[in-house]
Design a protein around this motif. Structure first.
Motif, mmCIF file in Angstrom:
data_model
loop_
_atom_site.group_PDB
_atom_site.id
_atom_site.type_symbol
_atom_site.label_atom_id
_atom_site.label_comp_id
_atom_site.label_asym_id
_atom_site.label_seq_id
_atom_site.Cartn_x
_atom_site.Cartn_y
_atom_site.Cartn_z
ATOM 1 N N MET A 1 -7.914 -11.577 -6.506
ATOM 2 C CA MET A 1 -8.265 -10.347 -5.580
ATOM 3 C C MET A 1 -6.927 -9.941 -4.765
ATOM 4 S SD MET A 1 -10.659 -8.523 -4.001
ATOM 5 C CE MET A 1 -11.834 -9.158 -5.240
ATOM 6 N N GLN A 2 -6.865 -8.723 -4.359
ATOM 7 C CA GLN A 2 -5.619 -8.140 -3.809
ATOM 8 C C GLN A 2 -5.570 -8.433 -2.394
ATOM 9 O OE1 GLN A 2 -5.447 -4.267 -3.043
ATOM 10 N NE2 GLN A 2 -3.209 -3.966 -3.471
ATOM 11 N N SER A 3 -4.591 -9.038 -1.926
ATOM 12 C CA SER A 3 -4.327 -9.081 -0.202
ATOM 13 C C SER A 3 -3.598 -7.962 0.199
ATOM 14 C CB SER A 3 -4.130 -10.524 0.013
ATOM 15 O OG SER A 3 -2.460 -10.138 0.303
ATOM 16 N N PHE A 4 -4.096 -7.440 1.383
ATOM 17 C CA PHE A 4 -3.421 -6.171 1.784
ATOM 18 C C PHE A 4 -2.160 -6.309 2.339
ATOM 19 C CE2 PHE A 4 -7.388 -4.112 0.980
ATOM 20 C CZ PHE A 4 -6.771 -2.831 0.759
ATOM 21 N N ARG A 5 -1.379 -5.196 2.060
ATOM 22 C CA ARG A 5 -0.295 -5.095 2.953
ATOM 23 C C ARG A 5 -0.758 -4.349 3.911
ATOM 24 N NH1 ARG A 5 4.093 -4.074 -1.522
ATOM 25 N NH2 ARG A 5 2.136 -3.360 -2.556
ATOM 26 N N PRO A 6 -0.561 -4.655 5.360
ATOM 27 C CA PRO A 6 -0.660 -3.705 6.195
ATOM 28 C C PRO A 6 0.273 -2.600 6.283
ATOM 29 C CG PRO A 6 0.089 -5.562 7.386
ATOM 30 C CD PRO A 6 0.130 -5.604 5.755
ATOM 31 N N ASN A 7 -0.519 -1.377 6.790
ATOM 32 C CA ASN A 7 0.360 -0.106 6.884
ATOM 33 C C ASN A 7 1.487 -0.256 7.959
ATOM 34 O OD1 ASN A 7 1.407 2.417 7.283
ATOM 35 N ND2 ASN A 7 -0.171 3.057 8.655
ATOM 36 N N PRO A 8 2.933 -0.107 7.323
ATOM 37 C CA PRO A 8 3.856 -0.208 8.421
ATOM 38 C C PRO A 8 4.157 1.071 9.066
ATOM 39 C CG PRO A 8 4.713 0.169 6.148
ATOM 40 C CD PRO A 8 3.422 0.149 6.110
#
Lengths: 295, 295
Positions: A1-8
């Motif tokens: 499952m992909q873990s999110f990179r939050p929007n920088p």
């Protein structure tokens, strides 16, 4: 499952400030001048953004003088009479957009953000590669192409962003407009006119507001705007009337009253003198344009 | 006195259609893969727009297979499990944006306009010169640069415009997604979920809505979305909860109830399993990001 990179890319102050503005673009095009060049003296009732692609241009408006080189951009606010001179023997090409703010109440904030209550030069805002892409895009803008309207707005949004950034990066030294008393007086008068009903516009009213004599007001307008206060008021009133003409369904008679003309005839005559067509024909032209769609 | 050239860029249908959409961008970046390349299998809960800069990529999602070449773009809607393979020995570079529609009620119109309810390929939408400019711009996107947020939105607006145009220009032959019954069923189910409170999401509910058996529903979701209906519902519910978590001030307990979890603990556990952080930490992270501004 992909873990999110939050929007920088969280909204920053500049983005939020620019998000407030949307534009009515009147014209967006490229202009090419082949030697021998001719000087151009003109005055607009919209904002004008110019970016130089090749050649060199001397720009002169009142007490302001700029030399434009490729990659430089210039914003000229409404009612400025200016002269542009191509000063090299080569071909000169520039792009330009005429635009209004969709919400005219935002004009003051816009000119303050871009420091362009008087003509402002932004040096080297467009790199060579960007210039090429933008030229191709502006060149390709055609009313027949679906999405041309949106593309023009995207382009203008992008350029305005570059101008605002260049102000943040520069020492502001090139933007000397703001600080002398005459320029400030003119800017205050323009701000004041936004709060006064057009039928009450008068030179006496401006003098009273600014606590100055007519001759001092005249001197300041002449220096900064290259026209008399009276002429400026005429243009400003016509600009407001033109906008109302397109946006409302008021009759010519009603508009004449609203904008302080003695009759529909007097309004039509003044309008025609400036816009070269009658108010009725102008309105009809705008409507035809809105209805005649490419798809 | 200048006479006006009227604006030839009246709003056309496509511009108006696109003007309706605004995006929440989660991430906008370039990715470079150096041989030996590794296959990537992933699933997102946002829309993903990918554009290939160099190299060649085989894309596979359910029954859909595309070969991407430089200048091609791809839109992958949420919840699609897909595999991407770089298939040349050269360096491969692509840009990608993860985004949501700011107004989630507009998702159906967006996927309909771009024909991307299932993954859609748009061939040759970016010319070489534009690719170079866009890469530089995306590369330069940095949270420290004032206006980066707005620039990302301008870039995405522009790319979405190019995709919409390419659909108008193409024979639509490349967009074969829309027409078979299974794909249509999945799309109808997704549309239906927008109108149902999240706590009522269930596979039985979907079967009843679509008048199909659980095993047929399973087969269709597995083929088009590469996951079971149950898994899809879990992801979809989490996506809605994540958005609510950032946008509202509801407590974790309230959100758990709203989204049909038996307890705050069960919600936190499901959230953590997917997003790799707890709901509270995720919310805090988003807030910190909003407050920590470059200027």
């Amino acid at each position: 499952m992909q873990s999110f990179r939050p929007n920088p890319l969280a909204p920053d102050s500049l983005s939020r400030a620019l998000d407030q503005f949307s534009f009515h673009i009147r014209h967006f095009a490229l202009y090419r001048s082949i030697p021998p060049h001719q000087d151009k003296t003109t005055v607009g009732v919209q904002f004008k953004l110019v970016f130089l692609v090749c050649g060199r241009v001397d720009f002169e408006a009142g007490s302001r003088r700029f030399v434009m080189n490729p990659g430089d951009a210039l914003v000229i606010p409404p009612f400025i009479r200016y002269t542009a001179r191509c000063t090299t023997d080569e071909e000169t090409e520039y792009g330009y957009a005429y635009f209004d703010l969709a919400d005219s109440a935002m004009e003051e904030e816009f000119t303050s953000l871009l420091d362009c209550a008087l003509p402002a030069l932004y040096r080297g805002v467009l790199a060579e590669a960007e210039l090429g892409t933008i030229c191709r895009m502006v060149h390709g803008l055609s009313p027949e192409e679906p999405g041309a309207h949106r593309e023009a707005h995207i382009l203008l949004d992008w350029m305005v962003l570059q101008l605002a950034r260049s102000l943040l990066h520069s020492s502001q030294a090139a933007h000397t407009a703001a600080n002398d008393a005459g320029a400030q007086l003119v800017r205050q008068c323009i701000g004041h006119l936004r709060r006064v009903p057009p039928r009450e516009f008068s030179v006496a009213e401006l003098c009273e507001f600014a606590h100055v004599t007519q001759s001092y007001l005249y001197k300041c307008f002449q220096r900064e705007m290259n026209c008399s206060p009276q002429k400026f008021l005429t243009l400003y009133r016509l600009k407001l009337a033109e906008r109302e003409l397109c946006d409302s369904s008021a009759t010519i008679q009603e508009l004449a009253e609203q904008f302080g003309y003695t009759s529909a005839g007097a309004f039509s005559q003044a309008f025609k003198q400036h816009f070269s067509v009658s108010p009725a024909a102008w309105r009809q032209g705008q409507r035809d344009r809105t209805h005649r769609e490419p798809d």
